[in-house]
Design a protein around this motif. Structure first.
Motif, PDB file in Angstrom:
ATOM      1  N   GLN A  23      -4.795 -30.398  -0.383  1.00 31.43           N
ATOM      2  CA  GLN A  23      -4.959 -31.057   0.919  1.00 31.43           C
ATOM      3  C   GLN A  23      -6.082 -30.466   1.746  1.00 31.43           C
ATOM      4  O   GLN A  23      -6.582 -31.091   2.656  1.00 31.43           O
ATOM      5  CB  GLN A  23      -3.673 -30.929   1.728  1.00 31.43           C
ATOM      6  CG  GLN A  23      -2.539 -31.706   1.137  1.00 31.43           C
ATOM      7  CD  GLN A  23      -1.244 -31.315   1.802  1.00 31.43           C
ATOM      8  OE1 GLN A  23      -1.219 -30.796   2.900  1.00 31.43           O
ATOM      9  NE2 GLN A  23      -0.157 -31.546   1.110  1.00 31.43           N
ATOM     10  N   GLY A  24      -6.425 -29.207   1.463  1.00 30.92           N
ATOM     11  CA  GLY A  24      -7.435 -28.576   2.300  1.00 30.92           C
ATOM     12  C   GLY A  24      -8.531 -27.995   1.443  1.00 30.92           C
ATOM     13  O   GLY A  24      -8.566 -28.179   0.231  1.00 30.92           O
ATOM     14  N   VAL A  25      -9.420 -27.300   2.100  1.00 31.77           N
ATOM     15  CA  VAL A  25     -10.484 -26.610   1.392  1.00 31.77           C
ATOM     16  C   VAL A  25      -9.861 -25.548   0.489  1.00 31.77           C
ATOM     17  O   VAL A  25      -8.894 -24.903   0.867  1.00 31.77           O
ATOM     18  CB  VAL A  25     -11.375 -25.933   2.462  1.00 31.77           C
ATOM     19  CG1 VAL A  25     -12.314 -24.944   1.832  1.00 31.77           C
ATOM     20  CG2 VAL A  25     -12.113 -26.979   3.271  1.00 31.77           C
ATOM     21  N   THR A  26     -10.412 -25.372  -0.701  1.00 33.73           N
ATOM     22  CA  THR A  26      -9.929 -24.287  -1.553  1.00 33.73           C
ATOM     23  C   THR A  26     -10.907 -23.119  -1.502  1.00 33.73           C
ATOM     24  O   THR A  26     -12.092 -23.289  -1.801  1.00 33.73           O
ATOM     25  CB  THR A  26      -9.791 -24.762  -3.017  1.00 33.73           C
ATOM     26  OG1 THR A  26      -8.862 -25.841  -3.034  1.00 33.73           O
ATOM     27  CG2 THR A  26      -9.263 -23.650  -3.910  1.00 33.73           C
ATOM     28  N   ALA A  27     -10.401 -21.967  -1.092  1.00 29.27           N
ATOM     29  CA  ALA A  27     -11.193 -20.736  -1.149  1.00 29.27           C
ATOM     30  C   ALA A  27     -10.451 -19.811  -2.097  1.00 29.27           C
ATOM     31  O   ALA A  27      -9.302 -19.451  -1.843  1.00 29.27           O
ATOM     32  CB  ALA A  27     -11.325 -20.109   0.234  1.00 29.27           C
ATOM     33  N   ALA A  28     -11.066 -19.496  -3.208  1.00 31.59           N
ATOM     34  CA  ALA A  28     -10.362 -18.731  -4.240  1.00 31.59           C
ATOM     35  C   ALA A  28     -11.348 -17.872  -5.013  1.00 31.59           C
ATOM     36  O   ALA A  28     -12.560 -18.058  -4.896  1.00 31.59           O
ATOM     37  CB  ALA A  28      -9.676 -19.702  -5.200  1.00 31.59           C
TER      38      ALA A  28
END
Ligand SMILES: Nc1ncnc2c1ncn2[C@@H]1O[C@H](COP(=O)(O)OP(=O)(O)OP(=O)(O)O)[C@@H](O)[C@H]1O
Length: 520
Positions: free
Chosen positions: A90-95
């Motif tokens: 649903q949101g930005v992925t920061a990984a």
């Protein structure tokens, strides 16, 4: 639109240019303290707020769980991404590279393979020891040999050198396997390691990335599914990218095919600092950052962030001098401090390691008497083994402290979800229960590697002598330059005051006196 404009407040002209160039390849070279994280998180938030990017197709990759948590915390503050949304689509992925790839692998596994999803090896050393036994028929294996073999296997894998190519590459690149082994012998061991792993139904850390590369190469439908999930890619700390990571990101973007065709998705932003490459031993190289324009050009923006908002002119002046002596100084940005002049950088020579530790503890007490909190202070060391004596001295001085050690560069990139949650809470200033931390966490004792990306009001960079910083006796060349960059990273953690020191001998009796670090 008004909300989007608010996101840009507090950015300088260059940062703003970076944050508002939303299409096409963008390179941001950012010196220490120049607001790299601030700029990329605002860029992502601005792009989502204006509707230019779809949050669920935004991927930002970092190198450590800590950096990914920091980015998620900042994105959450800016109203995109955040802990709850991570991984939910649903949101930005920061990984991290590894957790992003593991997610992708999970998503397509049943479409490409009938076997159950493999387990991630818990202790690679065990598999290496087993491989050595297979090849040598011996059981009494020295842990140091295991460590060296493991490092070499990891290096070969992230350098994209398969077993069958290992010997040839050793010859061509004049590379020597560790422990005086012949390349042929090491190749046997490497092969035995791969076989042992497969027979256990396990994969190692680098296999996660290798498997995604393999899927992207050979399974067009799965590759298309993965690619369509990445509309806009941001890569943090691009100076530390390994050949394997570089291959993966090229495949994510749709390039890297056998015909060498250019990348199809050109919405990629890389951020980094060639002067902060401190993982060369693990296959990192700033080569890709420096030749980004050759690979992805023409660039939509090529931005240098050279204003250091963190450190005083005194600290920045020293950092610049350390780099100015490098043979490849032209690759490095010269920083300018945005701050008013502050305290002189102090330099102290002690007689022994114990006296150095006691001297540092006394200075921290003095800073506290003048109003500093313990957590404003950090003691930075080159290696883990230097830390115990400082812990003892702080304890004797009645000071609370916490220790950050090098946990092995791999384990920092894929921790379990508990560790990842802890890192996120820490980045948001909360404790394990999600309650705001009232108690001061204490003085930080950290290796320089583990302090990368952090900042402290008062930094004590200890052991500034030949043998410790630079560590060992590196001949001029890449190893020595890596040590110089470590010195630069250590210095640039300081906001207000920087204290350099070393001890003449370990215990006062050593026949050989230590000499001050050549970098200073
Ligand atoms: N335009 C700005 N105005 C004021 N302060 C700024 C600005 N940009 C960055 N800063 C401050 O400078 C410090 C460094 O910024 P940030 O943490 O984003 O740095 P960084 O470039 O990621 O650091 P490093 O690469 O050294 O780890 C932070 O305290 C940040 O708030």
């Amino acid at each position: 639109m008004e909300q989007a404009q608010t996101i840009l407040e507090g950015l300088d002209e260059q940062q703003r240019r970076a944050a508002t160039t939303l299409n096409g390849p963008v390179r941001i070279i950012a010196g220490a303290g120049a607001g790299k994280t601030r700029t990329v998180t605002r860029r992502i938030a601005y792009a989502c707020a204006t509707g230019a990017w779809k949050p669920e197709r935004v991927l930002a990759v970092t190198f450590s769980v800590k950096a990914a948590a920091e980015m998620r915390a900042r994105l959450a503050q800016l109203g995109v991404g955040g802990a709850a949304r991570q991984g939910t689509g649903q949101g930005v992925t920061a990984a991290t590279f590894h957790s992003a790839a593991l997610n992708q692998l999970n998503g397509v596994w049943t479409d490409v393979c009938d076997a159950p999803f493999p387990h991630l090896i818990e202790d690679q050393r065990d598999v290496v020891a087993q491989a050595i036994t297979r090849v040598t028929a011996r059981n009494d294996i020295d842990p140091l040999t295991v460590r060296d073999m493991l490092a070499e296997i990891n290096w070969a894998k992230i350098s994209l050198i398969p077993v069958a190519e290992y010997e040839r590459i050793c010859k061509a690149a004049n590379h020597r396997p560790p422990s005086g082994l012949e390349p042929e012998r090491f190749a046997k061991l490497y092969d035995a390691y791969e076989q042992e792993k497969t027979s256990r139904g396990e994969i190692d850390f680098d296999d996660i990335l290798l498997l995604v590369c393999h899927i992207m190469d050979d399974f067009p439908d799965a590759a298309a599914q993965i690619r369509s999930s990445i509309g806009w890619l941001t890569v943090d700390e691009y100076q530390d990218v390994s050949p394997l990571q570089h291959r993966l990101l090229t495949l994510w973007l749709g390039g890297g095919g056998p015909d060498g065709k250019a990348a199809m998705n050109r919405n990629v932003c890389v951020v980094g600092d060639p002067a902060q490459t401190i993982y060369s031993f693990a296959g990192a190289s700033s080569w890709d950052l420096l030749r980004f324009a050759d690979e992805f050009g023409p660039l939509s923006a090529d931005i240098n962030l050279g204003i250091d908002y963190r450190s005083t002119p005194e600290v920045v002046g020293l950092a610049n001098r350390v780099l100015a002596a490098a043979p490849n100084r032209d690759d490095y940005l010269k920083l300018r401090s945005a701050r008013d002049p502050g305290r002189r950088v102090s330099r102290t020579v002690y007689d022994t390691d114990v006296e150095e530790a006691q001297g540092v503890a006394a200075r921290i007490r003095k800073l506290m008497a003048a109003g500093a909190k313990p957590s404003d202070c950090a003691i930075l060391t080159r290696i883990n083994a230097q830390q115990a004596v400082f812990g003892t001295a702080l304890r004797a001085a009645g000071l609370k402290f916490r220790v950050r050690r090098d946990a092995g560069w791999q384990s920092t990139a894929l921790a379990d979800s508990a560790a990842s949650k802890r890192a996120l809470l820490e980045a948001m200033g909360l404790d394990a229960t999600g309650i705001r931390q009232e108690d001061d966490p204490g003085v930080t004792i950290s290796t320089i590697h583990a302090a990368k990306g952090l900042e402290f009001k008062h930094v004590f960079l200890v052991g500034c002598s030949e043998g410790l910083l630079p560590y060992g006796a590196p001949a001029p060349g890449e190893s020595l330059e890596e040590e110089r960059r470590l010195m630069y990273v250590g210095i640039t953690r300081a906001e207000d005051s920087l204290h350099l020191s070393y001890a003449r001998t370990k215990d006062g009796y050593g026949a050989q006196q230590r000499r001050p670090s050549r970098f200073l």
